[in-house]
Scaffold this motif. Structure first.
Motif, PDB file in Angstrom:
ATOM      1  N   VAL A   3       0.873  -1.176   0.000  1.00  0.00           N
ATOM      2  CA  VAL A   3       0.000   0.000   0.000  1.00  0.00           C
ATOM      3  C   VAL A   3       0.906   1.221   0.000  1.00  0.00           C
ATOM      4  O   VAL A   3       1.840   1.317   0.792  1.00  0.00           O
ATOM      5  CB  VAL A   3      -0.935   0.021   1.223  1.00  0.00           C
ATOM      6  N   ALA A  84      -7.156  -0.773   2.189  1.00  0.00           N
ATOM      7  CA  ALA A  84      -6.713  -0.672   0.800  1.00  0.00           C
ATOM      8  C   ALA A  84      -6.044  -1.968   0.351  1.00  0.00           C
ATOM      9  O   ALA A  84      -6.278  -2.444  -0.762  1.00  0.00           O
ATOM     10  CB  ALA A  84      -5.763   0.515   0.632  1.00  0.00           C
ATOM     11  N   ILE A  91      -8.130   4.119  -1.552  1.00  0.00           N
ATOM     12  CA  ILE A  91      -8.927   4.745  -0.503  1.00  0.00           C
ATOM     13  C   ILE A  91      -8.561   6.226  -0.446  1.00  0.00           C
ATOM     14  O   ILE A  91      -7.384   6.564  -0.287  1.00  0.00           O
ATOM     15  CB  ILE A  91      -8.643   4.108   0.882  1.00  0.00           C
TER      16      ILE A  91
END
Length: 109
Positions: A3, A84, A91
């Motif tokens: 992420v 996410a 997001i």
């Protein structure tokens, strides 16, 4: 899969959902991807589908990279990053609209 934390600056476009009178916005996003380039591509594509006009993307790296640089990541931010990753999603965690005259101090008279 990682992420990535991305700061996206968007301009105005018809149907973008930004507040009336704003000139654009900054969006703090958490995006899943194999690498940062993929996360950026996915984020830009999602924002364009939402009728937004991405102008610039600044990457701040993965959670591990941010922690190594001394960034503080609170529990709420961590939950959004996990989401996410779990959902293989982008997001949008925060939006800060820009308004004319609020860009900062100006020494011109």
């Amino acid at each position: 899969m990682n992420v990535y934390t991305l700061l996206v600056e968007v301009g105005r476009s018809k149907g973008d959902g930004l507040p009336d009178g704003s000139t654009g916005a900054a969006l703090m996003c958490y995006a899943a991807g194999r690498d940062e380039a993929e996360a950026v591509r996915e984020t830009v594509a999602i924002l364009k589908q939402a009728e937004m006009s991405p102008l610039d993307v600044t990457g701040y790296g993965t959670r591990e990279e941010r922690l190594a640089e001394g960034h503080e990541i609170d529990d709420d931010e961590s939950v959004l990053m996990d989401r996410a990753l779990d959902e293989d999603a982008v997001i949008i965690a925060q939006m800060q609209p820009f308004f004319k005259g609020c860009e900062g101090s100006n020494d011109e008279d």
